[in-house]
Design a protein around this motif. Structure first.
Motif, short mmCIF file in Angstrom:
data_model
loop_
_atom_site.label_atom_id
_atom_site.label_comp_id
_atom_site.label_asym_id
_atom_site.label_seq_id
_atom_site.Cartn_x
_atom_site.Cartn_y
_atom_site.Cartn_z
N HIS A 63 0.87 -1.18 0.01
CA HIS A 63 -0.12 0.21 -0.07
C HIS A 63 0.89 1.32 -0.01
O HIS A 63 0.60 2.14 0.66
N GLY A 64 2.05 1.08 -0.55
CA GLY A 64 2.91 2.40 -0.79
C GLY A 64 3.44 3.12 0.36
O GLY A 64 3.67 4.15 0.45
N GLY A 65 3.75 2.14 1.32
CA GLY A 65 4.29 2.49 2.57
C GLY A 65 3.40 2.95 3.63
O GLY A 65 3.92 3.56 4.64
N SER A 66 2.01 2.95 3.46
CA SER A 66 1.04 3.35 4.55
C SER A 66 0.66 2.11 5.21
O SER A 66 0.41 0.88 4.80
N TYR A 67 0.65 2.33 6.48
CA TYR A 67 0.03 1.49 7.54
C TYR A 67 -1.26 1.38 7.58
O TYR A 67 -1.98 2.43 7.19
N PRO A 68 -2.13 0.32 8.08
CA PRO A 68 -3.53 0.24 8.15
C PRO A 68 -3.92 1.30 9.10
O PRO A 68 -3.33 1.73 10.07
N ALA A 69 -5.12 1.76 8.84
CA ALA A 69 -5.60 2.96 9.48
C ALA A 69 -5.91 2.63 11.25
O ALA A 69 -5.72 3.21 12.16
N GLY A 70 -6.25 1.36 11.42
CA GLY A 70 -6.33 0.71 12.80
C GLY A 70 -8.01 0.80 13.18
O GLY A 70 -8.11 0.47 14.24
N ARG A 143 -0.61 1.38 17.23
CA ARG A 143 -0.09 2.64 16.73
C ARG A 143 -0.09 2.73 15.19
O ARG A 143 0.98 2.16 14.53
N ALA A 144 -1.12 3.49 14.72
CA ALA A 144 -1.31 3.68 13.23
C ALA A 144 -0.04 4.28 12.79
O ALA A 144 0.10 3.95 11.50
N ALA A 145 0.63 5.32 13.42
CA ALA A 145 1.47 6.10 12.90
C ALA A 145 2.84 5.30 12.55
O ALA A 145 3.72 5.71 11.51
N THR A 146 2.86 4.17 13.37
CA THR A 146 4.33 3.46 13.12
C THR A 146 3.98 1.86 12.80
O THR A 146 4.95 1.25 12.35
N GLY A 147 2.82 1.52 12.85
CA GLY A 147 2.42 0.19 12.32
C GLY A 147 2.87 -0.71 13.67
O GLY A 147 2.89 -1.92 13.46
#
Length: 159
Positions: A63-70, A143-147
């Protein structure tokens, strides 16, 4: 003539000896079973935590470096998504949503100590320890910001 009386059954002393022997065996064996149960739970916890972390990294790669939103218990891991992270209407892969699901079965693994698979969002700094909810009420902390994903349990939160 005296008839030889034949005794049937056990005497009270024999029964008491058997009961004492069984009590000693139970006292030595039962704690070992509970210790093994705890070991199994800890091993299951480590495996589930590693699975979650691996699947979150796979999601990030696709997903292009994006983590799941959570949101909604990390629903983006349990349903098929497109590159932007939008779910398919059925949750299953289709032409527009070819990625995932990363966790099979439609739900995250159950945290073995609480029996829950709920996710609490944490907004702490990278590398800091999250705050667990309590000993037996939480499932996972994300933590959505860091995965980063953690166990929502005070004794295992730093795993």
């Amino acid at each position: 003539m005296l008839a030889h009386i034949r005794q049937r059954g056990f005497t009270l002393l024999e029964v008491l000896i058997v009961i004492v022997i069984m009590a000693v065996l139970a006292a030595t064996i039962i704690p070992q079973f509970s210790r093994h149960t705890r070991d199994v739970q800890e091993n299951e916890l480590k495996l589930d935590l590693q699975t979650l972390r691996t699947q979150i990294e796979l999601y990030k790669l696709q997903h292009g470096g994006s983590y799941p939103a959570g949101t909604n218990n990390l629903e983006q891991l349990t349903k098929a998504t497109d590159v932007a992270g939008n779910f398919s209407p059925t949750g299953l892969p289709d032409a527009e949503h070819p990625l995932g699901p990363y966790i099979q079965g439609g739900a995250l693994p159950v945290q073995p100590f609480s029996g829950r698979n709920t996710v609490s969002l944490d907004h702490g700094a990278p590398g800091s320890s999250p705050n667990p909810t309590s000993a037996d009420t939480g499932g996972w902390i994300y933590r959505a910001a860091t995965g980063e994903v953690f166990v929502d349990h005070p004794h295992y939160v730093n795993q």
